[in-house]
Design a protein around this motif. Sequence first.
Motif, PDB file in Angstrom:
ATOM      1  N   THR A 137      58.663  54.859  33.565  1.00 28.23           N
ATOM      2  CA  THR A 137      59.037  55.856  32.539  1.00 28.23           C
ATOM      3  C   THR A 137      59.131  54.809  31.359  1.00 28.23           C
ATOM      4  O   THR A 137      60.006  54.062  31.207  1.00 28.23           O
ATOM      5  N   LEU A 138      57.805  55.318  30.111  1.00 29.74           N
ATOM      6  CA  LEU A 138      57.638  54.074  29.065  1.00 29.74           C
ATOM      7  C   LEU A 138      59.014  54.999  28.258  1.00 29.74           C
ATOM      8  O   LEU A 138      58.896  56.105  28.381  1.00 29.74           O
ATOM      9  N   ARG A 139      59.824  54.354  27.783  1.00 32.87           N
ATOM     10  CA  ARG A 139      60.701  54.586  27.546  1.00 32.87           C
ATOM     11  C   ARG A 139      61.112  54.042  25.604  1.00 32.87           C
ATOM     12  O   ARG A 139      61.118  54.907  24.859  1.00 32.87           O
ATOM     13  N   SER A 140      60.725  52.961  25.599  1.00 31.26           N
ATOM     14  CA  SER A 140      60.933  52.570  23.756  1.00 31.26           C
ATOM     15  C   SER A 140      59.654  50.894  23.715  1.00 31.26           C
ATOM     16  O   SER A 140      59.715  50.354  25.189  1.00 31.26           O
ATOM     17  N   VAL A 141      58.977  50.957  22.800  1.00 32.32           N
ATOM     18  CA  VAL A 141      57.903  50.425  22.139  1.00 32.32           C
ATOM     19  C   VAL A 141      58.905  49.454  20.774  1.00 32.32           C
ATOM     20  O   VAL A 141      58.865  49.947  19.869  1.00 32.32           O
ATOM     21  N   ALA A 142      58.931  48.412  20.335  1.00 28.50           N
ATOM     22  CA  ALA A 142      59.203  48.073  19.280  1.00 28.50           C
ATOM     23  C   ALA A 142      58.189  46.959  18.961  1.00 28.50           C
ATOM     24  O   ALA A 142      57.618  46.036  20.354  1.00 28.50           O
ATOM     25  N   HIS A 143      57.680  47.175  18.038  1.00 29.84           N
ATOM     26  CA  HIS A 143      55.413  46.672  18.327  1.00 29.84           C
ATOM     27  C   HIS A 143      55.555  45.548  16.528  1.00 29.84           C
ATOM     28  O   HIS A 143      56.113  46.276  15.909  1.00 29.84           O
ATOM     29  N   ALA A 144      56.780  44.975  16.859  1.00 26.70           N
ATOM     30  CA  ALA A 144      56.838  43.155  15.706  1.00 26.70           C
ATOM     31  C   ALA A 144      55.922  42.717  15.415  1.00 26.70           C
ATOM     32  O   ALA A 144      55.865  41.553  14.765  1.00 26.70           O
ATOM     33  N   ALA A 145      54.294  42.264  16.493  1.00 31.84           N
ATOM     34  CA  ALA A 145      53.562  41.269  15.986  1.00 31.84           C
ATOM     35  C   ALA A 145      52.372  41.577  14.946  1.00 31.84           C
ATOM     36  O   ALA A 145      52.558  43.045  15.113  1.00 31.84           O
ATOM     37  N   GLY A 146      52.351  40.413  14.613  1.00 36.21           N
ATOM     38  CA  GLY A 146      51.322  40.604  13.129  1.00 36.21           C
ATOM     39  C   GLY A 146      50.873  39.636  11.955  1.00 36.21           C
ATOM     40  O   GLY A 146      51.990  38.657  12.822  1.00 36.21           O
ATOM     41  N   ILE A 147      50.594  39.412  11.714  1.00 37.60           N
ATOM     42  CA  ILE A 147      50.243  38.527  10.394  1.00 37.60           C
ATOM     43  C   ILE A 147      50.460  38.146   9.515  1.00 37.60           C
ATOM     44  O   ILE A 147      50.771  39.727   8.822  1.00 37.60           O
ATOM     45  N   SER A 148      51.063  37.330   8.607  1.00 37.72           N
ATOM     46  CA  SER A 148      50.867  37.510   7.005  1.00 37.72           C
ATOM     47  C   SER A 148      49.860  37.328   5.862  1.00 37.72           C
ATOM     48  O   SER A 148      49.207  36.338   7.004  1.00 37.72           O
ATOM     49  N   PRO A 149      49.816  37.066   4.978  1.00 40.46           N
ATOM     50  CA  PRO A 149      49.189  36.545   3.860  1.00 40.46           C
ATOM     51  C   PRO A 149      48.572  35.143   4.151  1.00 40.46           C
ATOM     52  O   PRO A 149      47.040  35.483   4.139  1.00 40.46           O
ATOM     53  N   THR A 150      49.101  33.992   4.893  1.00 43.56           N
ATOM     54  CA  THR A 150      49.171  33.513   4.711  1.00 43.56           C
ATOM     55  C   THR A 150      48.192  32.620   5.755  1.00 43.56           C
ATOM     56  O   THR A 150      47.638  31.514   6.195  1.00 43.56           O
ATOM     57  N   MET A 151      48.318  33.453   7.011  1.00 43.21           N
ATOM     58  CA  MET A 151      48.043  32.651   8.517  1.00 43.21           C
ATOM     59  C   MET A 151      46.791  33.756   8.077  1.00 43.21           C
ATOM     60  O   MET A 151      46.013  32.480   9.702  1.00 43.21           O
ATOM     61  N   ALA A 152      46.210  34.074   7.663  1.00 42.02           N
ATOM     62  CA  ALA A 152      44.601  34.602   7.929  1.00 42.02           C
ATOM     63  C   ALA A 152      43.568  34.715   6.501  1.00 42.02           C
ATOM     64  O   ALA A 152      44.605  35.449   6.284  1.00 42.02           O
ATOM     65  N   ASP A 153      42.255  35.447   6.821  1.00 43.99           N
ATOM     66  CA  ASP A 153      41.842  35.695   6.028  1.00 43.99           C
ATOM     67  C   ASP A 153      41.945  37.491   5.862  1.00 43.99           C
ATOM     68  O   ASP A 153      42.412  38.433   6.793  1.00 43.99           O
ATOM     69  N   TRP A 154      41.577  38.071   4.998  1.00 42.31           N
ATOM     70  CA  TRP A 154      41.850  39.843   4.960  1.00 42.31           C
ATOM     71  C   TRP A 154      41.336  41.028   6.541  1.00 42.31           C
ATOM     72  O   TRP A 154      42.024  41.413   6.193  1.00 42.31           O
ATOM     73  N   ARG A 155      39.728  40.266   7.108  1.00 44.61           N
ATOM     74  CA  ARG A 155      39.865  40.987   7.837  1.00 44.61           C
ATOM     75  C   ARG A 155      40.477  40.583   8.657  1.00 44.61           C
ATOM     76  O   ARG A 155      40.847  41.359  10.617  1.00 44.61           O
ATOM     77  N   ARG A 156      40.807  39.412   9.408  1.00 41.24           N
ATOM     78  CA  ARG A 156      41.881  39.405  10.333  1.00 41.24           C
ATOM     79  C   ARG A 156      42.989  40.409  10.481  1.00 41.24           C
ATOM     80  O   ARG A 156      44.030  40.745  11.439  1.00 41.24           O
ATOM     81  N   ILE A 157      43.785  39.352   8.658  1.00 40.74           N
ATOM     82  CA  ILE A 157      45.037  40.912   8.559  1.00 40.74           C
ATOM     83  C   ILE A 157      45.144  41.868   8.860  1.00 40.74           C
ATOM     84  O   ILE A 157      45.332  42.714   9.959  1.00 40.74           O
TER      85      ILE A 157
END
Length: 275
Positions: free
Chosen positions: A80-100
Amino acid sequence: MTTVGIVTGAGRGMGEACARRLADTVDVLLLVDRDAPSAEAVAADLDSGGGRAHAEPFAADITDRAALAGLAERVAELGTLRSVAHAAGISPTMADWRRIFQVDLIGTALLAEALRPLATAGTAHVYFSSMSPLLMGVDHPDPAVAEALDDPLREDFLDRIREAVGPEVEESNLAYPWAKYGVARFARKEAVRLGPVGARVCSLAPGIIDTPQGRQEAAKHPVMQQLVDATPLGRTGRSEEVADVVAFMLSDGASFLNGVDILVDGGVCAAVRDR
């Protein structure tokens, strides 16, 4: 009943800190990261530490709908799904606007879409937003922008958001706060969708946190040091401090916390936003 937790971006930084903090809160903890070796290393370390949860790495790109469907299938196999911590992401220096936008906002919506059928009473989600929308003043958009942000899974989403915001959105430093503001909006709407089954959804807005990604941004943007200097606590945050807040937000102790964005910034927005 076997309880299952998910942490995305679990291979390093705030995601890793969340994985370590949540390892005693569920029976199985799925560590999602596109960098498989990093997730595997964290999982092995957690399992060797004797915590309650069995940590299982799960290699996936958060923008890959098929991979996220596989993640949902794995959760269903385990319990049973109890918890989700969604921390994955990228910041401004890591990609162009579309990928962000693709990673930070569309990826959040894709994850929610995949996990929505698994929500039940007691399931809780926390999506990582950012303090940047507050500092950049994009948290009160005009109706056209709001309408575009609220439908991130439309095939023409990127074209719609560019038309609504204007060509300046192609600057990654502006795309990032818009994408993260979209995450906070999405969390509010997902909270309404999942409420009838007894599940909760919130977002969390970190300030300047001492992580590899944060240090990369600081090296490119000297203004970040000015923000640190203006922070009432006089320092950057630690990943563990963010993880402690996430753990509370996902806990039964926060059972009436729903549909809100929690700011964890050491007070910097309080110090500079009205200037």
